[in-house]
Scaffold this active site. Structure first.
Site: not given
Ligand code: NAD
Ligand code: UDP
Length: 317
Positions: A149-150, A178, A193, A195, A211, A213, A280-281
């Site tokens: 992902y990253d 987030n 979601s 929690f 907890g 972080q 942290q973030r």
């Molecule tokens: P999500 O998983 O709900 O939405 C992603 C969507 O992309 C889904 O509808 C999935 O079916 C679709 N998808 C995945 N792979 C695909 C492919 N190969 N072709 C076509 N469609 C595809 O996630 P989200 O939280 O709505 O995230 C949307 C975007 O925002 C993502 O790119 C994610 O990386 C970015 N983002 C989200 C967050 C967050 O906190 N929600 C944080 C950072 C970045």
């Molecule tokens: N986390 C947790 N319990 C859960 C799900 C996530 O403590 O049931 C923690 C996870 O380890 C991370 C933070 O909550 O430190 C945010 O997690 P999330 O997967 O939502 O987002 P991301 O790590 O990608 O920021």
């Protein structure tokens, strides 16, 4: 409004959590919206309420394949966002980020469309600079379980800037922190979601690690507003621009708030911390404040209340 006055806007990943809110908002603002999704984590249900609007089109398509449509703007959101989903098929996740970016940038080049990339705070990895500014290059493990992902998102940013330099495409890169709210996938394991569902069902609240972080949580409506402001900004603003709420909480604090707000009897239990989990973030949003006049105002309690109501209704269906 006459059809030829409406912008044609493509939203990849439009049936997902953020994408469905973005589709709704752009339709309400009088645009033609094309929602593209392969339904890996998104669902038709997320956009069911939009299907009768004849300015809305839903296309089942995978962004790793090229697409030919006439559009004015592209929001490239397609990519699973939660660790459980993006680690399910990590090679596909990398392909989605990189080939998806190449295909959508190719489309932008052909149609001269503006294009916004949904990048992420994960490009900063486990950050050693706090809060994170856009100038920080990050601390990312290139070979760990989160790397698909990253590094996929980092490479997508590289592609955006190479297309910009080579082909003068109007690009916009948003680094999203987030975000939470209604329509988060109930089974994607993200902390808000998880929690809320655990608290509403009286199950143990799973704190990963102790907890301590931290994360900073932005409510979905404000994030979508940030996307649109960034897209509508002048061509000189390419980003990257951090979008997120700078209010920072420990994960334990979040758990305690959710328990208190739901009146739940759930207990907090500690589980192993996932590999490479950032400690942290917090976004530095100075740039977004200055260039987009954007800053979140919705407090965590207010956003949580709406999200709790959403999941409560879902459980009663
Ligand atoms: P999500 O998983 O709900 O939405 C992603 C969507 O992309 C889904 O509808 C999935 O079916 C679709 N998808 C995945 N792979 C695909 C492919 N190969 N072709 C076509 N469609 C595809 O996630 P989200 O939280 O709505 O995230 C949307 C975007 O925002 C993502 O790119 C994610 O990386 C970015 N983002 C989200 C967050 C967050 O906190 N929600 C944080 C950072 C970045
Ligand atoms: N986390 C947790 N319990 C859960 C799900 C996530 O403590 O049931 C923690 C996870 O380890 C991370 C933070 O909550 O430190 C945010 O997690 P999330 O997967 O939502 O987002 P991301 O790590 O990608 O920021």
């Amino acid at each position: 409004m006459k059809d030829y006055h409406r912008k044609r806007i493509l939203i990849t990943g439009g049936a997902g959590f953020l994408g469905s809110h973005l589709c709704e908002r752009l339709l309400n603002e009088g645009n033609n919206v094309i929602c593209l999704d392969n339904f890996f984590t998104g669902t038709r249900d997320n956009v069911l309420h939009l299907l009768d609007d004849h300015h809305f089109e839903l296309i089942r398509h995978d962004v790793v394949q090229p697409l030919l449509v006439e559009v004015d703007e592209i929001y490239n959101l397609a990519c699973p966002a939660s660790p459980i989903h993006y680690q399910y098929n990590p090679i596909k996740t990398t392909k989605t980020s990189i080939m998806g970016a190449i295909n959508m940038l190719g489309l932008a080049r052909r149609t001269r469309a503006k294009i916004m990339q949904a990048s992420t705070s994960e490009v900063y990895g486990d950050p050693q600079v706090h809060p994170q500014t856009e100038s920080y290059w990050g601390n990312v493990n290139p070979i760990g379980p989160r790397s698909c992902y990253d590094e996929g998102k980092r490479c997508a940013e590289t592609l955006f800037f190479d297309y910009y330099r080579e082909h003068q495409i109007p690009i916009k890169v948003a680094r999203i922190f987030n975000t939470y709210g209604p329509r988060m996938h109930p089974a994607d394991g993200r902390v808000v979601s998880n929690f809320i569902l655990q608290a509403l069902q009286g199950e143990d609240i799973t704190l990963y690690g102790d907890g301590s972080q931290t994360r900073s949580f932005c409510y979905v409506d404000e994030m979508v507003d940030g996307f649109i402001r960034l897209m509508n900004s002048g061509d000189d603003l390419t980003g990257p621009v951090n979008l997120g709420n700078p209010d920072e909480f420990t994960i334990r604090e979040l758990a305690e708030k959710v328990v208190a707000m739901t009146g739940s009897k759930s207990k907090l239990v500690c589980k192993p911390l996932p590999h490479d989990d950032p400690k942290q973030r917090q976004p530095d949003i100075t740039l977004a404040r200055e260039k987009l006049d954007w800053q979140p105002a919705i407090k965590l309690e207010e956003g949580l209340q709406k999200t709790i109501e959403h999941f409560d209704a879902l459980l009663k269906q």
